[in-house]
Design a protein around this motif. Sequence first.
Motif, PDB file in Angstrom:
ATOM      1  N   THR A 218      21.507  20.552  82.073  1.00 42.19           N
ATOM      2  CA  THR A 218      22.439  20.442  83.186  1.00 42.19           C
ATOM      3  C   THR A 218      22.683  21.786  83.863  1.00 42.19           C
ATOM      4  O   THR A 218      23.714  22.021  84.428  1.00 42.19           O
ATOM      5  CB  THR A 218      23.777  19.842  82.720  1.00 42.19           C
ATOM      6  OG1 THR A 218      24.261  20.631  81.651  1.00 42.19           O
ATOM      7  CG2 THR A 218      23.624  18.401  82.313  1.00 42.19           C
TER       8      THR A 218
ATOM      9  N   ARG B  73      21.758  19.831  87.695  1.00 40.61           N
ATOM     10  CA  ARG B  73      22.311  20.373  88.933  1.00 40.61           C
ATOM     11  C   ARG B  73      21.240  21.176  89.643  1.00 40.61           C
ATOM     12  O   ARG B  73      20.566  22.000  89.028  1.00 40.61           O
ATOM     13  CB  ARG B  73      23.521  21.259  88.655  1.00 40.61           C
ATOM     14  CG  ARG B  73      24.179  21.791  89.940  1.00 40.61           C
ATOM     15  CD  ARG B  73      25.417  22.635  89.683  1.00 40.61           C
ATOM     16  NE  ARG B  73      25.164  23.866  88.986  1.00 40.61           N
ATOM     17  CZ  ARG B  73      24.757  24.999  89.571  1.00 40.61           C
ATOM     18  NH1 ARG B  73      24.534  25.040  90.870  1.00 40.61           N
ATOM     19  NH2 ARG B  73      24.566  26.073  88.862  1.00 40.61           N
TER      20      ARG B  73
ATOM     21  N   THR C 292      22.641  26.017  93.865  1.00 42.03           N
ATOM     22  CA  THR C 292      23.529  25.967  95.022  1.00 42.03           C
ATOM     23  C   THR C 292      22.801  26.549  96.226  1.00 42.03           C
ATOM     24  O   THR C 292      21.812  27.280  96.086  1.00 42.03           O
ATOM     25  CB  THR C 292      24.812  26.779  94.780  1.00 42.03           C
ATOM     26  OG1 THR C 292      24.443  28.162  94.644  1.00 42.03           O
ATOM     27  CG2 THR C 292      25.568  26.305  93.549  1.00 42.03           C
TER      28      THR C 292
ATOM     29  N   ARG D  52      28.522  16.553  94.777  1.00 40.53           N
ATOM     30  CA  ARG D  52      29.868  16.387  94.223  1.00 40.53           C
ATOM     31  C   ARG D  52      30.688  17.579  94.675  1.00 40.53           C
ATOM     32  O   ARG D  52      30.435  18.712  94.266  1.00 40.53           O
ATOM     33  CB  ARG D  52      29.816  16.321  92.695  1.00 40.53           C
ATOM     34  CG  ARG D  52      29.014  15.152  92.184  1.00 40.53           C
ATOM     35  CD  ARG D  52      28.994  15.119  90.667  1.00 40.53           C
ATOM     36  NE  ARG D  52      27.981  14.193  90.182  1.00 40.53           N
ATOM     37  CZ  ARG D  52      27.436  14.251  88.972  1.00 40.53           C
ATOM     38  NH1 ARG D  52      27.809  15.196  88.120  1.00 40.53           N
ATOM     39  NH2 ARG D  52      26.523  13.385  88.619  1.00 40.53           N
TER      40      ARG D  52
ATOM     41  N   LEU E 228      31.449  20.919  92.881  1.00 37.08           N
ATOM     42  CA  LEU E 228      30.670  21.002  91.641  1.00 37.08           C
ATOM     43  C   LEU E 228      29.196  21.307  91.888  1.00 37.08           C
ATOM     44  O   LEU E 228      28.546  21.925  91.059  1.00 37.08           O
ATOM     45  CB  LEU E 228      30.783  19.692  90.852  1.00 37.08           C
ATOM     46  CG  LEU E 228      32.177  19.317  90.374  1.00 37.08           C
ATOM     47  CD1 LEU E 228      32.154  17.944  89.726  1.00 37.08           C
ATOM     48  CD2 LEU E 228      32.690  20.372  89.401  1.00 37.08           C
TER      49      LEU E 228
END
Length: 136
Positions: free
Chosen positions: A2, A41, A44, A75, A78
């Motif tokens: 994750t 994930r 970013t 999300r 997040l």
Amino acid sequence: MTGSAAVEFRIDRRSGVATYLQIVHQTKQALRLGVLEPGDRLPTAREVVEATAINPNTVLKAYRELEREGLVEARRGLGTFVRRTLGSAAVTTDAPLRAELTDWTRRARAAGLDEDDVHALFTAVLDSTFKGDPHA
């Protein structure tokens, strides 16, 4: 897994492929190969910008496209997370077919073919095989 270290985008500014599409394609490839799995994930936008020096809006456009296709979900606060995979067990890093292809690629390299030659040969065989050429 994750974390966001599972995928690092490589942008080829000379490829003629839009930068956001390169991110989409690389994400899909990571999903097919099992590098990314549901719950992981994505990096970013800031992390991608720092690593590639591209515009943050380009990253966001790619992530929106992946979200539109139902592959990831944003999300708030997040990050962006993988919703589903595209791969099968036949393409994971420890699959026998991958090992055979790795061996073939090494033999092609040893025979003097460069990366472009291998890509052209593989693409030609791939196209003829999947387009129904009986001689493939």
